[in-house]
Scaffold this active site. Sequence first.
Site, PDB file in Angstrom:
ATOM      1  N   GLU A 156       0.846  -1.098   0.072  1.00 38.71           N
ATOM      2  CA  GLU A 156      -0.090  -0.054   0.141  1.00 38.71           C
ATOM      3  C   GLU A 156       0.847   1.363  -0.132  1.00 38.71           C
ATOM      4  O   GLU A 156       2.110   1.195   0.642  1.00 38.71           O
ATOM      5  CB  GLU A 156      -0.616  -0.116   1.276  1.00 38.71           C
ATOM      6  CG  GLU A 156      -1.775   1.303   1.424  1.00 38.71           C
ATOM      7  CD  GLU A 156      -2.316   1.282   2.818  1.00 38.71           C
ATOM      8  OE1 GLU A 156      -3.459   1.406   2.961  1.00 38.71           O
ATOM      9  OE2 GLU A 156      -1.737   0.860   3.940  1.00 38.71           O
ATOM     10  N   ASN A 193      -6.956   6.127  -1.547  1.00 36.42           N
ATOM     11  CA  ASN A 193      -6.017   5.010  -1.364  1.00 36.42           C
ATOM     12  C   ASN A 193      -6.331   3.777  -2.224  1.00 36.42           C
ATOM     13  O   ASN A 193      -7.319   3.096  -2.291  1.00 36.42           O
ATOM     14  CB  ASN A 193      -5.986   4.786   0.108  1.00 36.42           C
ATOM     15  CG  ASN A 193      -4.739   3.917   0.461  1.00 36.42           C
ATOM     16  OD1 ASN A 193      -4.086   3.481  -0.448  1.00 36.42           O
ATOM     17  ND2 ASN A 193      -4.609   3.837   1.800  1.00 36.42           N
ATOM     18  N   LYS A 234      -9.567   1.734  -1.914  1.00 40.10           N
ATOM     19  CA  LYS A 234      -9.810   1.172  -0.485  1.00 40.10           C
ATOM     20  C   LYS A 234     -11.048   1.536  -0.114  1.00 40.10           C
ATOM     21  O   LYS A 234     -11.493   2.767   0.046  1.00 40.10           O
ATOM     22  CB  LYS A 234      -8.537   1.708   0.341  1.00 40.10           C
ATOM     23  CG  LYS A 234      -8.525   1.106   1.699  1.00 40.10           C
ATOM     24  CD  LYS A 234      -7.134   1.750   2.527  1.00 40.10           C
ATOM     25  CE  LYS A 234      -7.255   1.121   3.984  1.00 40.10           C
ATOM     26  NZ  LYS A 234      -5.902   1.372   4.378  1.00 40.10           N
ATOM     27  N   GLU A 253      -5.809   8.706   7.973  1.00 40.45           N
ATOM     28  CA  GLU A 253      -6.243   8.279   6.651  1.00 40.45           C
ATOM     29  C   GLU A 253      -7.497   8.780   6.268  1.00 40.45           C
ATOM     30  O   GLU A 253      -7.891   9.385   5.122  1.00 40.45           O
ATOM     31  CB  GLU A 253      -6.347   6.682   6.636  1.00 40.45           C
ATOM     32  CG  GLU A 253      -5.053   5.972   6.232  1.00 40.45           C
ATOM     33  CD  GLU A 253      -5.268   4.867   5.865  1.00 40.45           C
ATOM     34  OE1 GLU A 253      -5.953   4.510   4.688  1.00 40.45           O
ATOM     35  OE2 GLU A 253      -4.820   3.565   6.455  1.00 40.45           O
ATOM     36  N   CYS A 269      -4.750  -2.998   2.917  1.00 37.54           N
ATOM     37  CA  CYS A 269      -4.243  -2.733   4.295  1.00 37.54           C
ATOM     38  C   CYS A 269      -5.556  -3.191   4.969  1.00 37.54           C
ATOM     39  O   CYS A 269      -5.922  -4.286   5.541  1.00 37.54           O
ATOM     40  CB  CYS A 269      -3.784  -1.620   4.821  1.00 37.54           C
ATOM     41  SG  CYS A 269      -2.840  -1.171   6.339  1.00 37.54           S
ATOM     42  N   ASN A 273       0.498  -1.139   5.039  1.00 33.16           N
ATOM     43  CA  ASN A 273       1.396  -0.511   6.132  1.00 33.16           C
ATOM     44  C   ASN A 273       0.893  -0.672   7.427  1.00 33.16           C
ATOM     45  O   ASN A 273      -0.019  -0.333   7.811  1.00 33.16           O
ATOM     46  CB  ASN A 273       1.483   0.987   5.566  1.00 33.16           C
ATOM     47  CG  ASN A 273       2.116   1.328   4.373  1.00 33.16           C
ATOM     48  OD1 ASN A 273       3.104   1.847   4.409  1.00 33.16           O
ATOM     49  ND2 ASN A 273       1.655   0.792   3.339  1.00 33.16           N
TER      50      ASN A 273
END
Length: 307
Positions: free
Chosen positions: A47, A109, A126, A144, A170, A195
């Site tokens: 990611e 993302n 994502k 995020e 993730c 991550n």
Amino acid sequence: MNRYLTLAVCQTGPIQRSASRAETVGRLVHLLERAATAGAELAVFPELAMTTFFPRWSLEDREIDAFYEMRMPGPGTQPLYDAARRLGIGFAVGFAEIADEQGRKRRFNSMDLVGADGAPIGRYRKIHIPGTQDAETGVTTHLERRYFEPGNLGFPVYAFRGVRVGLALCNDRRWPETYRMLCLNGAQVVLIGYNTPVVLDEAALFAHLRMFHNHLPMQAGAYQNTVWVAAAAKAGLEDGQALIGGSCIIAPTGEITALAVSLDDEVVVHRADLELIAACQRVNFDFARYRRPDEYGLIARTAGPSA
């Protein structure tokens, strides 16, 4: 005759904020070369593979755009696509995306699946966005939700050399719905980039379980949905934050068949037997025969347990 797809997980060590895009892409190209030399047909990167994990900071608006890609491939990332074509290997790579949609700038993302000819095949954005909008006392800073909105492309599955491939990023890997949706969309292989910090300030009690909790949902997702899972971590001490490794390839039996052993740039490879999917379905998961979707309505209607 069995059908096989040789998978590679391209784990990266830390990518510091001081690293240039050219330097980082050069590392990814080197990993892709190693994967191709080992006989891999399809590789997965972490990611946000192009940059440090910037949601660990509260950034000013003028600082943010440098971490995003306006288009993929772009001038800075084209060498990775050129390498795929030269080597004859496909890949999936995570990145921060700026999209001009609905008349406004949107931030996602994202992860792209790219063919062995270097041409993009498809994109995933994502869906399960963790963290907070603002930094909170006593909580590991993870913003995020400030920098990305939830993905709007669903859980697409794409064809790669006749194999159906799904993507996830993730926090997606922790949710059983991710694997089930990809399974129901026909996925045979799921590629994941992540991550993950070694320690969360708000959950220090569980620090010894971080790697267990990393592998557990991926192994369960592979087993319960009869898919191969290949997951690539960003690892090591990145801009002061320690990230776990544990990059791996998991069979539909739930077994880890290949595992990274470092916190640095590393490639692990496994020749995935796609016939194993049907064998696992015959043993435990004949979906058409045993699933009862008419009884599962609560899953889609309700976000959490009722009081």
